[in-house]
Scaffold this active site. Structure first.
Site, PDB file in Angstrom:
ATOM      1  N   ALA A  36       1.151  22.851 -10.043  1.00  0.00           N
ATOM      2  CA  ALA A  36       1.403  23.000 -11.485  1.00  0.00           C
ATOM      3  C   ALA A  36       0.270  22.354 -12.263  1.00  0.00           C
ATOM      4  CB  ALA A  36       2.735  22.348 -11.832  1.00  0.00           C
ATOM      5  N   GLU A  87     -19.926  45.947 -16.926  1.00  0.00           N
ATOM      6  CA  GLU A  87     -20.096  45.864 -15.478  1.00  0.00           C
ATOM      7  C   GLU A  87     -18.919  46.530 -14.775  1.00  0.00           C
ATOM      8  OE1 GLU A  87     -18.982  42.104 -13.533  1.00  0.00           O
ATOM      9  OE2 GLU A  87     -19.329  41.163 -15.471  1.00  0.00           O
ATOM     10  N   CYS A 121     -21.854  39.800 -16.802  1.00  0.00           N
ATOM     11  CA  CYS A 121     -21.380  39.559 -18.171  1.00  0.00           C
ATOM     12  C   CYS A 121     -22.494  39.592 -19.213  1.00  0.00           C
ATOM     13  CB  CYS A 121     -20.678  38.208 -18.254  1.00  0.00           C
ATOM     14  SG  CYS A 121     -19.282  38.087 -17.161  1.00  0.00           S
ATOM     15  N   THR A 163      -8.819  33.725 -13.184  1.00  0.00           N
ATOM     16  CA  THR A 163      -9.945  33.763 -14.124  1.00  0.00           C
ATOM     17  C   THR A 163     -10.281  35.208 -14.530  1.00  0.00           C
ATOM     18  OG1 THR A 163     -11.575  33.668 -12.307  1.00  0.00           O
ATOM     19  CG2 THR A 163     -10.938  31.578 -13.321  1.00  0.00           C
ATOM     20  N   SER A 213     -21.482  29.885  -8.380  1.00  0.00           N
ATOM     21  CA  SER A 213     -21.491  30.528  -9.708  1.00  0.00           C
ATOM     22  C   SER A 213     -21.500  29.461 -10.811  1.00  0.00           C
ATOM     23  CB  SER A 213     -20.315  31.491  -9.868  1.00  0.00           C
ATOM     24  OG  SER A 213     -19.098  30.800 -10.101  1.00  0.00           O
ATOM     25  N   HIS A 253     -20.461  31.892 -23.170  1.00  0.00           N
ATOM     26  CA  HIS A 253     -19.740  32.811 -22.282  1.00  0.00           C
ATOM     27  C   HIS A 253     -18.643  31.978 -21.616  1.00  0.00           C
ATOM     28  CE1 HIS A 253     -18.575  35.506 -19.200  1.00  0.00           C
ATOM     29  NE2 HIS A 253     -19.001  34.706 -18.243  1.00  0.00           N
ATOM     30  N   LYS A 258     -12.244  25.443 -19.409  1.00  0.00           N
ATOM     31  CA  LYS A 258     -12.677  24.110 -18.972  1.00  0.00           C
ATOM     32  C   LYS A 258     -14.188  24.064 -18.746  1.00  0.00           C
ATOM     33  CE  LYS A 258     -11.322  19.929 -17.930  1.00  0.00           C
ATOM     34  NZ  LYS A 258     -10.383  19.616 -16.844  1.00  0.00           N
ATOM     35  N   LYS A 262     -17.042  21.461 -20.308  1.00  0.00           N
ATOM     36  CA  LYS A 262     -18.037  20.766 -19.481  1.00  0.00           C
ATOM     37  C   LYS A 262     -19.462  21.132 -19.913  1.00  0.00           C
ATOM     38  CE  LYS A 262     -15.163  20.356 -15.355  1.00  0.00           C
ATOM     39  NZ  LYS A 262     -15.073  20.531 -13.914  1.00  0.00           N
ATOM     40  N   ASN A 332     -11.138  35.813 -19.162  1.00  0.00           N
ATOM     41  CA  ASN A 332     -12.538  36.240 -19.138  1.00  0.00           C
ATOM     42  C   ASN A 332     -12.611  37.740 -19.390  1.00  0.00           C
ATOM     43  OD1 ASN A 332     -15.254  36.541 -18.729  1.00  0.00           O
ATOM     44  ND2 ASN A 332     -15.284  35.748 -16.637  1.00  0.00           N
ATOM     45  N   SER A 366     -23.761  36.711 -14.208  1.00  0.00           N
ATOM     46  CA  SER A 366     -24.114  36.360 -12.833  1.00  0.00           C
ATOM     47  C   SER A 366     -25.214  37.266 -12.303  1.00  0.00           C
ATOM     48  CB  SER A 366     -22.876  36.487 -11.943  1.00  0.00           C
ATOM     49  OG  SER A 366     -21.991  35.431 -12.225  1.00  0.00           O
TER      50      SER A 366
HETATM   51  P1  HMG Z   1     -10.847  26.706  -7.063  1.00  0.00           P
HETATM   52  O1  HMG Z   1     -12.074  26.287  -6.352  1.00  0.00           O
HETATM   53  O2  HMG Z   1      -9.670  27.078  -6.256  1.00  0.00           O
HETATM   54  O3  HMG Z   1     -10.382  25.603  -8.081  1.00  0.00           O
HETATM   55  O4  HMG Z   1     -11.185  27.902  -8.059  1.00  0.00           O
HETATM   56  P2  HMG Z   1     -10.628  24.039  -8.043  1.00  0.00           P
HETATM   57  O5  HMG Z   1     -10.021  23.477  -6.813  1.00  0.00           O
HETATM   58  O6  HMG Z   1     -12.069  23.737  -8.335  1.00  0.00           O
HETATM   59  O7  HMG Z   1      -9.727  23.649  -9.289  1.00  0.00           O
HETATM   60  C1  HMG Z   1     -10.110  24.038 -10.561  1.00  0.00           C
HETATM   61  C2  HMG Z   1      -9.942  22.835 -11.473  1.00  0.00           C
HETATM   62  O8  HMG Z   1      -8.547  22.562 -11.594  1.00  0.00           O
HETATM   63  C3  HMG Z   1     -10.567  21.561 -10.933  1.00  0.00           C
HETATM   64  O9  HMG Z   1     -11.069  20.869 -12.062  1.00  0.00           O
HETATM   65  C4  HMG Z   1      -9.387  20.808 -10.320  1.00  0.00           C
HETATM   66  O10 HMG Z   1      -9.568  19.405 -10.278  1.00  0.00           O
HETATM   67  C5  HMG Z   1      -8.302  21.186 -11.311  1.00  0.00           C
HETATM   68  P3  HMG Z   1     -12.451  20.067 -11.963  1.00  0.00           P
HETATM   69  O11 HMG Z   1     -12.210  19.031 -10.942  1.00  0.00           O
HETATM   70  O12 HMG Z   1     -13.498  21.073 -11.519  1.00  0.00           O
HETATM   71  O13 HMG Z   1     -12.650  19.587 -13.339  1.00  0.00           O
HETATM   72  N1  HMG Z   1      -6.944  21.098 -10.781  1.00  0.00           N
HETATM   73  C6  HMG Z   1      -5.898  20.649 -11.513  1.00  0.00           C
HETATM   74  N2  HMG Z   1      -5.829  20.165 -12.757  1.00  0.00           N
HETATM   75  C7  HMG Z   1      -4.591  19.802 -13.224  1.00  0.00           C
HETATM   76  N3  HMG Z   1      -3.458  19.905 -12.475  1.00  0.00           N
HETATM   77  C8  HMG Z   1      -3.506  20.376 -11.220  1.00  0.00           C
HETATM   78  C9  HMG Z   1      -4.763  20.777 -10.677  1.00  0.00           C
HETATM   79  N4  HMG Z   1      -5.158  21.304  -9.490  1.00  0.00           N
HETATM   80  C10 HMG Z   1      -6.490  21.501  -9.584  1.00  0.00           C
HETATM   81  N5  HMG Z   1      -2.386  20.486 -10.521  1.00  0.00           N
HETATM   82  C11 HMG Z   1     -13.058  28.788  -9.353  1.00  0.00           C
HETATM   83  C12 HMG Z   1     -11.960  27.731  -9.258  1.00  0.00           C
HETATM   84  C13 HMG Z   1     -13.680  28.730 -10.728  1.00  0.00           C
HETATM   85  C14 HMG Z   1     -14.131  28.514  -8.291  1.00  0.00           C
HETATM   86  C15 HMG Z   1     -12.423  30.178  -9.104  1.00  0.00           C
HETATM   87  O14 HMG Z   1     -11.414  30.418 -10.042  1.00  0.00           O
HETATM   88  C16 HMG Z   1     -13.441  31.302  -9.177  1.00  0.00           C
HETATM   89  O15 HMG Z   1     -14.152  31.577  -8.204  1.00  0.00           O
HETATM   90  N6  HMG Z   1     -13.521  32.040 -10.345  1.00  0.00           N
HETATM   91  C17 HMG Z   1     -14.461  33.123 -10.530  1.00  0.00           C
HETATM   92  C18 HMG Z   1     -15.896  32.650 -10.707  1.00  0.00           C
HETATM   93  C19 HMG Z   1     -16.138  31.994 -12.050  1.00  0.00           C
HETATM   94  O16 HMG Z   1     -15.381  32.141 -12.981  1.00  0.00           O
HETATM   95  N7  HMG Z   1     -17.291  31.295 -12.165  1.00  0.00           N
HETATM   96  C20 HMG Z   1     -17.696  30.684 -13.413  1.00  0.00           C
HETATM   97  C21 HMG Z   1     -19.217  30.674 -13.620  1.00  0.00           C
HETATM   98  S1  HMG Z   1     -19.981  32.229 -13.258  1.00  0.00           S
HETATM   99  C22 HMG Z   1     -19.696  33.210 -14.671  1.00  0.00           C
HETATM  100  O17 HMG Z   1     -19.325  32.734 -15.683  1.00  0.00           O
HETATM  101  C23 HMG Z   1     -19.931  34.680 -14.514  1.00  0.00           C
HETATM  102  C24 HMG Z   1     -18.676  35.522 -14.479  1.00  0.00           C
HETATM  103  O18 HMG Z   1     -18.107  35.601 -15.760  1.00  0.00           O
HETATM  104  C25 HMG Z   1     -18.994  36.911 -13.949  1.00  0.00           C
HETATM  105  C26 HMG Z   1     -20.034  37.730 -14.699  1.00  0.00           C
HETATM  106  O19 HMG Z   1     -21.094  37.265 -15.095  1.00  0.00           O
HETATM  107  O20 HMG Z   1     -19.792  38.939 -14.784  1.00  0.00           O
HETATM  108  C27 HMG Z   1     -17.621  34.954 -13.558  1.00  0.00           C
END
Ligand code: HMG
Length: 463
Positions: A36, A87, A121, A163, A213, A253, A258, A262, A332, A366
């Site tokens: 949660a 895309e 994107c 996401t 990413s 973007h 979160k 950052k 997104n 990306s």
């Molecule tokens: P993940 O690795 O499973 O997540 O997936 P995590 O373990 O890193 O957890 C996410 C955050 O939640 C972390 O925060 C955890 O601590 C927190 P952080 O430590 O990093 O600050 N968390 C919690 N917080 C509160 N209560 C809890 C709890 N549990 C965990 N209970 C990931 C995350 C983003 C990797 C995944 O969703 C993903 O692969 N998404 C797609 C890729 C993406 O969005 N990348 C972003 C940059 S690239 C981009 O923007 C281009 C894009 O738009 C594509 C394009 O250009 O077309 C994606």
């Protein structure tokens, strides 16, 4: 010295579209068996918009372009260029732009330049730059340009699924605009990376290296910001070394909210590294322990992240938070994401507060392609208030959406997954769930030809 270029080129009107249905991220956490708070607090997402098989990228673009032209009473013959950034590829040859030409057929206007642009994107920003460049070029014939971006962002089951999102933006580009692009202030970084890509042409889902990413996003942000600062300081030597203070608002973007919070911290860390000893004492007291930190070694450094999140909290609250409304509520949108941030900012407070202000924009796609640039809001209060008032439909439309249970959302995703590129095909998704004036996919014939219909419009032009 008088310029040969038209004056004040930029965005004269903007239209946003998001799905009429959403899934609640807290419910999705439970359904997915995630802890949660992971999606809602960890990623910063509240709701995720999604499309059934009734909508595809063509229908999203048909809807957003029609609504923009209708709402602003723009004649089809007034458009001389139309660019699409997406895309979401439904055809490897035929452009979405060519599909949009159906809207112009009745007017007889076929003299419209521009086609589709793709790089994750970033395609929407490339489309917008093409539109702006045309207006400022010797090819310009005095008509408006349209930059359109649309995507359906869906991920396979797993960590990336929350996401996702979907949406479209159309921007009318021309001189004497409400949102003026600052000349000479574009900073771009492009590089080869396999952080997120779509090598399986039969699937809508990307292949994602989530951690890479994020590193690519943050490093592109560092590079674009430093280059932007250099260009800005050359143009405005009297305002050098002011870093983030030169922006009144900063948009990003937004793959998830979160990361944007950052990113503001990351820009503040850049300001810190670029500041003089005196400035560090004045503005960054207590952060001396990071004096010898480097950009490359700190993408996932928790101490740096935490310290600069706290240091930039006020900047985030005053310059960025408002821009995250649609990203938080829809997810997104891929190419439209950063422009949905612009819409969120515009509707986030009294228009008069933004008059004459500078908005910084960071666009990332990306693969990778990224730019930072800035927009100056017109000084004309009345014109700007009128421009923003046209967005009065956004919040009612957002609040009128239908919540769908995660089980049903997951089932609808499976329908999309199974029937992606199926032909012949008749979609089964609900038509009545769509808002007035929405184009939808009627069917795909045996030769993969797609035909569309539209839900009835409301006659006063408000959808
Ligand atoms: P993940 O690795 O499973 O997540 O997936 P995590 O373990 O890193 O957890 C996410 C955050 O939640 C972390 O925060 C955890 O601590 C927190 P952080 O430590 O990093 O600050 N968390 C919690 N917080 C509160 N209560 C809890 C709890 N549990 C965990 N209970 C990931 C995350 C983003 C990797 C995944 O969703 C993903 O692969 N998404 C797609 C890729 C993406 O969005 N990348 C972003 C940059 S690239 C981009 O923007 C281009 C894009 O738009 C594509 C394009 O250009 O077309 C994606």
């Amino acid at each position: 010295m008088s310029s040969r270029w038209p004056e004040n080129v930029g965005i004269r009107a903007i239209e946003v579209l998001f799905p009429a249905q959403y899934v609640d991220q807290a419910e999705l956490e439970q359904f997915d068996g995630a802890s949660a708070g992971k999606y809602t607090i960890g990623l910063g997402q509240a709701k995720m918009g999604f499309c059934s098989d009734r909508e595809d990228v063509n229908s999203l673009c048909l809807t957003v372009v029609s609504r923009l032209l209708e709402r602003h009473h723009i004649k089809h013959t007034e458009i001389g260029r139309l660019e699409v950034g997406t895309e979401t590829i439904v055809d490897k040859s035929k452009s979405v732009k060519s599909v949009l030409m159906q809207l112009f057929a009745e007017s007889g206007n076929t003299d419209i330049e521009g086609i589709d642009t793709t790089n994750a994107c970033y395609g929407g920003t490339a489309a917008l730059f093409n539109a702006l460049n045309w207006i400022e070029s010797s090819s310009w014939d005095g008509r408006y340009a349209l930059a359109v971006c649309a995507d359906i962002a869906v991920y396979a089951k797993g960590a990336a699924r929350p996401t996702g999102g979907a949406g479209a933006i159309a921007m009318l580009v021309g001189p004497q605009a409400a949102l003026i692009f600052e000349r000479g202030l574009r900073a771009t970084h492009m590089e080869h990376a396999y952080d997120f890509y779509k090598p399986d042409l039969s699937s809508e889902y990307p292949t994602v290296d989530g951690k890479l990413s994020i590193q690519c996003y943050l490093s592109a942000l560092d590079i674009c910001y430093r280059l932007y600062r250099k260009k800005f300081e050359k143009q405005h030597p009297e305002q050098s070394q002011r870093g983030l203070q030169n922006f009144d608002a900063i948009l990003f973007h937004t793959p998830f909210c979160k990361l944007v919070q950052k990113s503001v911290g990351r820009l503040s860390f850049n300001d810190f590294l670029l500041s003089s000893e005196q400035q560090r004492l004045e503005h960054f007291a207590g952060l001396e322990r990071f004096n010898s930190a480097t950009l490359e070694s700190t993408y996932f450094d928790r101490d740096v992240e935490k310290a600069f999140l706290a240091q930039s909290a006020e900047v985030f609250a005053s310059k960025t938070k408002k821009s995250l409304l649609l990203a938080n509520q829809v997810g997104n949108m891929y190419t439209p994401s950063v422009y949905s941030g612009l819409v969120s900012l515009l509707i986030g407070g009294p228009a008069a507060d933004l008059v004459g202000k500078r908005i910084g924009v960071f666009s990332y796609g990306s693969g990778l392609a990224a730019s930072m640039y800035s927009i100056k809001v017109t000084q004309d209060v009345t014109a700007f208030e009128k421009f923003v008032a046209k967005l009065d439909y956004v919040l009612p439309l957002l609040n009128a959406r239908e919540k769908i249970a995660p089980e049903q959302f997951s089932a609808l995703m499976e329908v999309r997954e199974r029937n992606n590129h199926a032909a012949p095909y008749t979609p089964t998704g609900s038509i009545s769930a769509l808002s007035p004036g929405t184009y939808y996919l009627k069917d795909v014939d045996a030769l993969h030809r797609r035909s569309y219909d539209r839900t009835p419009t409301i006659t006063n032009g408000v959808h």
